[in-house]
Design an enzyme around this catalytic site. Structure first.
Site, PDB file in Angstrom:
ATOM      1  N   ASP A 242       0.866  -1.157   0.000  1.00 58.99           N
ATOM      2  CA  ASP A 242       0.000   0.000   0.000  1.00 58.99           C
ATOM      3  C   ASP A 242       0.915   1.223   0.000  1.00 58.99           C
ATOM      4  O   ASP A 242       2.103   1.112   0.286  1.00 58.99           O
ATOM      5  CB  ASP A 242      -0.845  -0.068   1.284  1.00 58.99           C
ATOM      6  CG  ASP A 242      -1.711   1.152   1.427  1.00 58.99           C
ATOM      7  OD1 ASP A 242      -2.253   1.595   0.415  1.00 58.99           O
ATOM      8  OD2 ASP A 242      -1.831   1.650   2.559  1.00 58.99           O
ATOM      9  N   LYS A 243       0.372   2.375  -0.330  1.00 54.12           N
ATOM     10  CA  LYS A 243       1.242   3.546  -0.308  1.00 54.12           C
ATOM     11  C   LYS A 243       1.068   4.369   0.964  1.00 54.12           C
ATOM     12  O   LYS A 243       1.971   4.477   1.780  1.00 54.12           O
ATOM     13  CB  LYS A 243       0.988   4.428  -1.523  1.00 54.12           C
ATOM     14  CG  LYS A 243       1.935   5.597  -1.621  1.00 54.12           C
ATOM     15  CD  LYS A 243       1.486   6.613  -2.619  1.00 54.12           C
ATOM     16  CE  LYS A 243       0.349   7.472  -2.127  1.00 54.12           C
ATOM     17  NZ  LYS A 243       0.702   8.450  -1.120  1.00 54.12           N
TER      18      LYS A 243
ATOM     19  N   PHE B 228      -9.306  22.122  -9.751  1.00 55.74           N
ATOM     20  CA  PHE B 228      -8.356  21.120 -10.223  1.00 55.74           C
ATOM     21  C   PHE B 228      -9.126  19.884 -10.662  1.00 55.74           C
ATOM     22  O   PHE B 228     -10.080  19.471 -10.025  1.00 55.74           O
ATOM     23  CB  PHE B 228      -7.432  20.731  -9.068  1.00 55.74           C
ATOM     24  CG  PHE B 228      -6.371  19.761  -9.446  1.00 55.74           C
ATOM     25  CD1 PHE B 228      -5.135  20.221  -9.894  1.00 55.74           C
ATOM     26  CD2 PHE B 228      -6.593  18.397  -9.390  1.00 55.74           C
ATOM     27  CE1 PHE B 228      -4.163  19.337 -10.261  1.00 55.74           C
ATOM     28  CE2 PHE B 228      -5.616  17.512  -9.767  1.00 55.74           C
ATOM     29  CZ  PHE B 228      -4.402  17.983 -10.198  1.00 55.74           C
TER      30      PHE B 228
ATOM     31  N   LYS C 287      -1.673  27.353 -10.645  1.00 56.32           N
ATOM     32  CA  LYS C 287      -0.604  26.389 -10.362  1.00 56.32           C
ATOM     33  C   LYS C 287      -0.995  25.048 -10.979  1.00 56.32           C
ATOM     34  O   LYS C 287      -2.177  24.719 -11.062  1.00 56.32           O
ATOM     35  CB  LYS C 287      -0.385  26.235  -8.851  1.00 56.32           C
ATOM     36  CG  LYS C 287      -1.580  25.674  -8.115  1.00 56.32           C
ATOM     37  CD  LYS C 287      -1.287  25.484  -6.648  1.00 56.32           C
ATOM     38  CE  LYS C 287      -2.479  24.799  -5.987  1.00 56.32           C
ATOM     39  NZ  LYS C 287      -2.515  24.893  -4.557  1.00 56.32           N
TER      40      LYS C 287
ATOM     41  N   THR D  47      -2.265   1.342  -4.708  1.00 60.92           N
ATOM     42  CA  THR D  47      -2.720   2.451  -3.890  1.00 60.92           C
ATOM     43  C   THR D  47      -4.067   2.953  -4.357  1.00 60.92           C
ATOM     44  O   THR D  47      -4.450   2.763  -5.507  1.00 60.92           O
ATOM     45  CB  THR D  47      -1.681   3.598  -3.914  1.00 60.92           C
ATOM     46  OG1 THR D  47      -2.263   4.728  -3.303  1.00 60.92           O
ATOM     47  CG2 THR D  47      -1.288   3.940  -5.325  1.00 60.92           C
ATOM     48  N   GLY D  48      -4.778   3.560  -3.445  1.00 57.14           N
ATOM     49  CA  GLY D  48      -6.050   4.163  -3.798  1.00 57.14           C
ATOM     50  C   GLY D  48      -5.853   5.586  -4.297  1.00 57.14           C
ATOM     51  O   GLY D  48      -6.799   6.255  -4.686  1.00 57.14           O
ATOM     52  N   ASP D  49      -4.609   6.021  -4.303  1.00 55.78           N
ATOM     53  CA  ASP D  49      -4.325   7.408  -4.630  1.00 55.78           C
ATOM     54  C   ASP D  49      -4.376   7.703  -6.116  1.00 55.78           C
ATOM     55  O   ASP D  49      -4.429   6.806  -6.940  1.00 55.78           O
ATOM     56  CB  ASP D  49      -2.931   7.767  -4.108  1.00 55.78           C
ATOM     57  CG  ASP D  49      -3.031   8.621  -2.889  1.00 55.78           C
ATOM     58  OD1 ASP D  49      -3.973   9.422  -2.844  1.00 55.78           O
ATOM     59  OD2 ASP D  49      -2.175   8.486  -2.000  1.00 55.78           O
TER      60      ASP D  49
ATOM     61  N   LYS E 113      -7.379  -4.547  -4.932  1.00 57.27           N
ATOM     62  CA  LYS E 113      -6.089  -4.886  -4.333  1.00 57.27           C
ATOM     63  C   LYS E 113      -6.037  -6.380  -4.058  1.00 57.27           C
ATOM     64  O   LYS E 113      -5.049  -7.051  -4.340  1.00 57.27           O
ATOM     65  CB  LYS E 113      -5.902  -4.123  -3.024  1.00 57.27           C
ATOM     66  CG  LYS E 113      -5.632  -2.651  -3.208  1.00 57.27           C
ATOM     67  CD  LYS E 113      -5.300  -2.033  -1.880  1.00 57.27           C
ATOM     68  CE  LYS E 113      -5.034  -0.553  -2.028  1.00 57.27           C
ATOM     69  NZ  LYS E 113      -4.510   0.050  -0.812  1.00 57.27           N
TER      70      LYS E 113
ATOM     71  N   ASP F 298      -1.635  -0.580   5.898  1.00 55.12           N
ATOM     72  CA  ASP F 298      -1.958  -0.110   7.235  1.00 55.12           C
ATOM     73  C   ASP F 298      -3.435   0.192   7.436  1.00 55.12           C
ATOM     74  O   ASP F 298      -3.877   0.364   8.549  1.00 55.12           O
ATOM     75  CB  ASP F 298      -1.161   1.151   7.563  1.00 55.12           C
ATOM     76  CG  ASP F 298      -1.707   2.354   6.834  1.00 55.12           C
ATOM     77  OD1 ASP F 298      -2.094   2.192   5.658  1.00 55.12           O
ATOM     78  OD2 ASP F 298      -1.771   3.434   7.429  1.00 55.12           O
TER      79      ASP F 298
END
Lengths: 321, 1193
Positions: B429-430, B595, B618, B733-735, B848, B868
């Site tokens: 996981d991240k 964004f 940005k 990862t879920g990111d 996952k 985690d």
């Protein structure tokens, strides 16, 4: 060096923070116990081999010598009767039943230790079938072993004088003392049905029946010898011993052989060169290995870790098994 | 946390960045299903005790993760025990031992089994009890529940019932799946952190129905009654279908109203909710699969070996029975008895020549019992005891203790220790695992000048590598300690150090005006919310993502403090360039252009106090640099260089730029933008993008920022070591994809020059299809696209298989859905296995787990999952080994893991040291067990051959049954617990050593059979030498000959000596304990034979005084034992001397290095270390090499 464990930290943290879950340092839990880590270096290998050789060869020689000292005469007598010359002072007579093919589980168990030991257990014959009882009652000693008691007899004479054969000390003391009761007398033994082997003197307690006691210690292997008696008289060299044999015991049905063995003993026991030769052989082998290791190490120093022998290099795919 | 109440009346849902989805029209279709199958749940809110609710009888909120209960423990664990074939066999043998068939007494056969089973069950029981303790902790957490009449009492979680109204306060976990009724906010919104569910750290917004939004205080629940009808419990986290009947009105419910168990209430003082799903019905528990009982590969293989031994055993028994049958039959031919002394005419069925076939069959059973010493009965129990002790070592390891959280490593099951030594792929996981889940503003480049002296973990690691590689390894521990104290920033999220611009010094810099604009942009261009602590006046920020928070904090620390946001303005405390004093300035907030992943930038349009219109923007360099105006490119080259440097150091970069707008331009934009925003058509987003596109142009570059997604200390080193050990690392990862890629860079899984194969569904065609809402078409097109991308990737892979290019595969969750379909997944796996690193982003917990399963089953290699959060639970359970990081948040991962550690970096020690050792210990121990039992079993068999297979044991009953327990078990156990081929330091120094486990060289069939062969040789040597030497002649001075008892005792002595000496010469690590157990076992045998021999003859049977009276006074006994022992170990000794010298295995090479004292010779070590044809492709070592290679070019 392994990182120095924080032994010093333990003191203060322990007093301030009782509930800390920090593992206590100990060489055991950290797996840092002092240890010797032997590896098979050439030095070690060669030293061990030489050491073994040095120990083994003298032992081999000594055993071989002891075995050679023993005088042994073996005569098969179940085909005919023979007489032989014999020399020495103290003799043991053994009879030998060769090729008695089967010391069966059945046979070994066919006895009643309790019955043999004391009178009170006379009726403990469950393990003795089919030699447990007769029509007249229980058999003592019961079971197949006792029933098939060896019944050849030998009469020894030298120059026409009878040679006394002592039956004392042929059985293990422990057997006489603890396994065979002094108040147990043979009863109904070989009295009816098929007669197996020897009969017993019903007036002597079992603890006195040395032949029976010796017989009841079952041998381990199909070829075995049993102690018959001791000749405690010194014999002169080149004396002729005449043996009168009563050939009663039936070995013909299963193709067994019977032999009479007259033998002396030494500290190593009877005549058997095997141990001495084996010691010498292994000692010699070790010497040979030591020498060849020396030669190999000198001639071909270790190729500094040839990587091609690593399994993952032999077998890059990794499917080793 | 007091003092937030005042400000909370502001309806935050109006802030643009939080899009708040109200129940949309579409949901009505779903609502038709309510009441139908699968949608039958009815919840009587605030009326949990009513009659109807009683009828429904839903489960309570008690959650149990234990394997057994008090009632089921005995039957279930017994069943588990006897599922092992060996145990079943011993049970059958034990039962048969009570029949007359038995060659030995029943007690001696059944006793070891009882001991073994009891010990194993006790171990199971203790482990499960510990699990129960943890459950109790969770179940006894307290929550406020409505007791009627508007009073709320604290109660334990486990007491909750469906329909209860609970009040959850700030930063508490939700105890069950709740239906949000109201919060302290007017519009009944609340913020929820779902880290435990999906690993995402940003806050999610939930909003209650308007109908219930008014229930603001405890007393309003006195009269509240509602009936909720909804779907049945299911595992889907993102759907919820239901309706609520309240005061005769019918409302439909959406996931927007559902608060899931294990997520956390944030930024909201309190919420009221009605319990909808409880306990195991909750979505998160539904997601949790049953804790699978995992067995290690070694153990599975052990089973196979046991089957093999069974086969041999049956074969031996079969051959024996045939011979026995024939011999028995011959005993009585035509009424003539052959072996008359057996009375074949009057014998029992077991030996009856007339019924020889039956006798043979019965004998077969006897033989099965007799040869049971072939199967090591104590193997499983020794194995388990060894593993428990090994886990104690893992738990006690000071190197894996994390001071900060006071957490040592914790092996929750001991079943998998040796599996730790065989890991081929790590699935990590991240968030919270590789990273500490915090962003730090580390560097920036303003006007072409790089600021910031901070050093990233990656840079540190690389520097250390370049320095002296050996020095740093010796001081590894010190480094870690320093790392954890050194890099700790003074302010969370800010680790910027540069005296040139800190403390207001930037005004003296040459480009002060640019710096000012830069910092101001940071302070304005964001969507964060400021919270002021009323007591201290300190300001803290709540941002959508941690990197945004890092920007605002950085701006504050550098003098531009954002302290207030209103609907229309942003207020800052600014450092005035001229006066040097702090002034308050407010900027009128005109528009926020958000964004999103296609735009990859965000802008705000503000009007400053001077009335100038500014567009502050940005975004990612890929989109920003092309939007610069001609005169805005002054620093482009330098900034680009800096950004490359930053990216290579594992930092996340953003480009900052601005432009001034004229009033006309803005008015035009405003009209278009408002029109676009108010449009209701499906392409609203596209319209907005197009409008924004127009105005976000002609920008002037200010510089770039570099934020470190803070890796946990030691992660790059750890990954590097693992990579060198040949372990593959996948990140799931879920990111977002960008974040994941950045982290990939940060921990050296990705590097410049690595070819990236990106698989996603961002192509225009599919996007267009998605808008058309034709689901079937989208699915079809997506799948086709994925297949195409995968095959393209594979083509690339094969095309460059000759060159040393390494590839990285990056795939997102949506694509993964298709890639994991049955017909595509093998293709996908092939591609993934070919790549050096694999990163799956945006993946759901289920995905996952599916990826893990794919790797596990597809490659057949050992996988390790590490994570985690609760979103990793599936993965941890699916993987061969699940490692939980016992971090800050939640316990779900830890609870479902096999081993819990506090930091990712401990994985290095856990795998390379403990894993390697455990693997080695267990496999050597098993091999040894088979060796000693084969050696023993064969002597029994050979003896049988001499007794015409009558089933007579060579040894006394108790010799037989104690062999495995008292005379050989302890040394094997000591080997299984203490042996070390090389010390921990060398394990880490030569990571490649780990491959011994991955390749399974220590437990290959060749090795196992080799050991058995060794056992066979020993047995033959023992048996023949003993029988030949003792043969039939007198064996001592007294002239006595050898009986079965004496031969048995002598042979037994030899066996005990040989197996123990064998153990001694195969050990490479001799502590005092080993000496004690090995020589103690031999001594034990002598003591036993003395004690047993002096028991009365009815107990000791034929062992009575054998040793004392017959054996010990005979020199030939001692000589024979000495001879046999030496002779029996010579073959093995010579063999291992030769392999050690000429064909050393890797660990033996290291032993040589240690022996010859070359461990301090770096060149020599390097040579041995690199002794592999596998190049490492990830990790910073590889990165440093790649860099030096490219420099050489």
């Amino acid at each position: 060096m392994p990182p120095t464990p924080k032994r010093n930290d333990d003191g203060p943290t322990d007093t301030t923070k009782r509930s800390s879950k920090k593992p206590k340092y100990s060489r055991f839990t950290q797996q840092e116990l002092p240890a010797c880590k032997p590896i098979l270096t050439p030095g070690w290998v060669i030293t061990t081999f030489i050491f073994v050789a040095i120990i083994f060869i003298p032992i081999g020689l000594a055993s071989l010598f002891a075995s050679q000292q023993v005088v042994e005469i073996v005569e098969r007598y179940d085909s005919d009767c023979i007489s032989s010359t014999f020399t020495d002072k103290e003799d043991f007579i053994k009879r030998s039943d060769t090729n008695k093919t089967c010391i069966k589980n059945l046979y070994v168990k066919s006895r009643s230790d309790k019955q043999l030991r004391s009178k009170g257990y006379e009726d403990q014959t469950a393990t003795c079938e089919p030699e447990a009882k007769t029509n007249n009652g229980l058999i003592v000693p019961c079971g197949l072993i006792a029933w098939s008691l060896f019944n050849d007899t030998y009469g020894f004479s030298v120059k026409n004088t009878v040679l006394e054969v002592s039956k004392k000390n042929i059985a293990w003391k422990s057997d006489k003392e603890s396994k065979f009761g002094s108040n147990v007398y043979p009863k109904n033994f070989q009295s009816s049905g098929v007669i197996g082997g020897a009969k017993l003197n019903a007036s002597k307690p079992l603890s006195e029946q040395d032949d029976l006691i010796v017989w009841m210690r079952t041998a381990a292997l199909p070829t075995f010898r049993k102690l018959y008696g001791l000749i405690e008289v010194d014999l002169e060299a080149n004396e002729t011993i005449t043996v009168v044999i009563q050939n009663n015991y039936n070995t013909y049905s299963f193709g067994g052989k019977k032999k009479l063995v007259l033998s002396t003993t030494s500290w190593i026991g009877g005549k058997n060169d095997f141990l001495g030769i084996a010691y010498l052989t292994v000692g010699g082998l070790c010497l040979f290995l030591a020498v060849s290791f020396i030669i190999v190490y000198v001639a071909k120093p270790r190729p500094l870790g040839d990587p091609s022998f690593l399994s993952w290099n032999i077998n890059p795919a990794g499917h080793f098994n | 946390m007091g003092g937030h109440g005042r400000r909370k009346r502001l309806p935050f849902s109006h802030i643009l960045s939080f899009r708040c989805k109200k129940a949309s029209v579409k949901d009505d279709d779903d609502n038709l299903q309510i009441g139908g199958p699968g949608f039958s749940r009815a919840v009587f809110c605030n009326d949990a005790g009513c009659y109807e609710a009683g009828l429904l009888n839903y489960r309570d909120n008690y959650v149990s993760t234990t394997k057994y209960t008090l009632v089921t423990f005995l039957p279930k664990s017994l069943f588990e025990q006897f599922r092992r074939v060996a145990n079943m066999y011993f049970l059958v043998v034990g039962c048969l031992a009570f029949t007359p068939l038995a060659p030995y007494t029943a007690v001696s056969a059944i006793l070891p089994l009882i001991v073994v089973i009891t010990a194993t069950m006790a171990k199971e029981g203790v482990e499960d009890w510990k699990r129960n303790q943890q459950d109790t902790g969770v179940n006894n957490r307290k929550v406020k529940v409505h007791r009627g009449n508007g009073t709320f009492d604290l109660t334990e979680w486990k007491n909750l019932r469906v329909g209860n109204i609970v009040k959850v306060e700030k930063d508490q976990f939700f105890p069950a799946d709740l239906l949000l009724l109201s919060s302290n906010y007017e519009d009944a919104i609340c913020y929820v952190e779902t880290m435990n569910l999906d690993g995402e750290t940003n806050l999610k917004l939930k909003q209650a129905l308007d109908a219930t939004a008014g229930l603001h205080d405890d007393s309003s629940f006195t009269e509240f009654k509602a009936v909720v009808k909804c779907e049945d419990p299911n595992a889907n986290l993102y759907t919820f279908v239901g309706s609520m009947d309240l005061e005769e009105q019918h409302y439909s419910l959406t996931p927007q109203q559902l608060l899931l168990r294990d997520s956390k209430l944030r930024n909201t003082n309190y919420v009221y909710g009605a319990v909808v799903f409880t306990g195991h019905d909750t979505k998160v528990m539904q997601n949790a699969m049953d804790p699978p009982s995992k067995r290690s590969k070694v153990e599975k293989k052990t089973d196979k070996i046991i089957y093999f031994l069974f086969f041999v055993l049956f074969l031996m028994a079969f051959v024996g029975s045939i011979v026995f049958g024939i011999v028995t039959k011959e005993d009585l031919e035509n009424g003539r008895m052959k072996r008359w002394y057996l009375r074949p005419d009057a014998t029992t069925v077991y030996f009856d020549p007339k019924r020889a076939p039956i006798a043979a069959i019965l004998h077969f059973l006897t033989a099965l019992m007799l040869y049971n010493y072939f199967i090591p009965i104590s193997l499983y129990v020794s194995f388990e005891v060894a593993k428990v002790l090994q886990s104690i070592f893992i738990n006690q390891d000071l190197h894996m203790y994390y001071e900060e959280t006071d957490k040592p490593a914790h092996a929750r099951t001991s079943n998998l220790n040796e599996e730790l030594g065989q890991v081929d792929t790590i699935l990590s996981d991240k968030t919270g695992t590789l990273t500490c889940n915090s962003m730090e503003f580390l560097k920036c480049s303003i006007a072409g000048i790089a600021y910031g002296r901070g050093v990233t973990e990656v840079e540190k690691a690389m520097a250390r590598r370049k320095g002296s590689p050996l020095l740093n390894e010796m001081g590894d521990e010190v480094d870690h300690d320093q790392a954890s104290t050194d890099t700790k920033p003074l302010t969370k999220g800010f680790n910027f150090k540069d005296e040139r611009i800190m403390n207001g010094k930037w005004v003296n810099e040459p480009n002060a005006d640019v710096i000012q604009k830069f910092l101001r942009l940071l302070a304005i261009c964001h969507t964060a919310i400021a919270e002021e602590d009323e007591e201290t006046g300190n300001i803290s920020y709540e941002a959508e993502s941690p990197d945004e928070a890092a920007f605002v904090i950085a701006a504050r620390e550098l003098g531009f403090e954002f302290y207030k946001r209103t609907q229309t303005s942003i207020c800052l405390h600014e450092l005035d360039v001229v006066s040097g004093a702090k002034v308050d300035r407010s900027y009128e907030l005109l528009n926020v252009i958000e964004f999103n992943s296609t735009r990859k930038r965000m802008s705000v349009i503000v009007r400053n106090e001077e009335g100038k219109l500014l567009l502050l923007c940005k975004g990612a360099d890929s989109v920003m640099l092309e939007r610069l105006s001609k005169n805005g490119r002054e620093f482009e080259e330098l900034t680009r260089d800096h950004m490359n440097e930053y990216a290579d150091a594992g930092l996340r970069t953003l480009v900052l730029a601005y432009r001034e707008l004229s009033e006309e331009e803005y008015t035009e934009f405003k009209v278009e933008f408002t029109a676009a925003k108010n449009s209701v058509s499906a392409d609203r987003e596209t319209l907005i993008d197009e409008v924004a596109e127009k105005i976000e142009n002609e920008l002037i570059l200010l510089g770039s920022t570099a934020v470190e997604d803070k890796l946990q200390p030691g992660v790059p080193e750890c990954i590097d070591k693992l990579a060198q050990a040949g372990i593959k690392i996948w990140v799931l990862t879920g990111d977002k994809m960008e974040t994941a890629i950045n982290i990939g860079y940060a921990c050296s899984l990705l590097r410049q020059g690595m070819k990236q194969i990106v698989i996603d569904l961002e192509s225009q065609g599919i996007k267009a299809l998605e808008k058309s809402e034709d689901k079937a078409a989208v699915t079809k097109a997506s799948k086709a696209s994925i297949i195409h991308q995968i095959s393209a990737g594979k083509a690339q892979l094969t095309a460059s298989s000759e060159s040393s290019n390494s590839f990285a595969l990056i795939i997102d969750g949506k694509s993964l859905t298709y890639a994991l379909e049955d017909d595509v997944k093998n293709m996908f796996l092939e591609l993934a296995v070919g790549c050096a690193s694999v990163i799956c982003c945006r993946s759901s917990p289920k995905q996952k787990a599916l990826v893990t399963r794919l790797v596990k089953t597809g490659t057949g290699k050992t996988t390790l999952g590490i994570g985690d959060g609760a979103n990793d639970v599936g993965m941890l359970q699916e993987a061969d080994i699940g490692i939980g990081i016992s971090g800050v948040e939640g316990m779900q991962a830890v609870m479902s893991s096999d081993i819990a550690i506090a930091q990712f970096r401990f994985l290095e020690r856990l795998l390379l040291v403990h894993g390697h050792w455990c693997y080695r210990r267990i496999s050597t121990m098993i091999c040894y067990f088979f060796y000693k039992n084969v050696a023993f079993g064969i002597t029994v068999f050979l003896f049988e051959a001499y007794t015409s297979f009558s089933g007579q044991a060579a040894y006394n009953d108790w010799y037989l049954s104690f062999y495995n327990v008292f005379f050989t078990a302890l040394p094997a156990l000591a080997l299984g617990v203490l042996d070390q081929d090389v010390s921990a330091r060398f394990c880490i120094k030569f990571p490649l050593l780990y491959q011994e486990g991955v390749q399974n060289v220590l437990f290959s069939w060749r090795r196992i059979l080799g050991w058995m062969f060794n056992g066979l040789i020993s047995a033959i040597i023992i048996f023949f030498f003993c029988t030949k030497a003792l043969a039939y002649q007198a064996f001592r001075k007294g002239g006595e000959t050898v009986g079965m008892d004496i031969l048995g005792t002598t042979m037994y002595t030899c066996v005990v000596w040989v197996v123990n000496v064998q153990m001694a010469i195969s050990l490479s690590y001799f502590t005092l304990i080993q000496h004690i157990v090995i020589w103690g076992s031999v001594l034990n045998w002598y003591l036993f034979s003395l004690a047993y021999g002096s028991m009365p003859p009815n107990l000791s049977t034929n062992a009575y005084r054998v040793f004392l009276e017959a054996c010990s006074p005979a020199p030939s006994y001692w000589l024979l034992v000495l001879f046999v022992v030496i002779a029996a170990v010579i073959p093995y000794y010579s063999y291992s001397a030769i392999t050690m010298r000429f064909f050393p295995m890797y660990h033996q090479m290291i032993q040589w290095i240690r022996q010859e004292g070359q461990s301090n010779d770096p060149e020599y070590c390097n040579m041995v270390r690199q002794r592999s044809i596998r190049p490492t492709t990830v990790g910073f070592t590889a990165r440093a090499e790649a860099r030096s290679r490219s420099q050489r070019k």
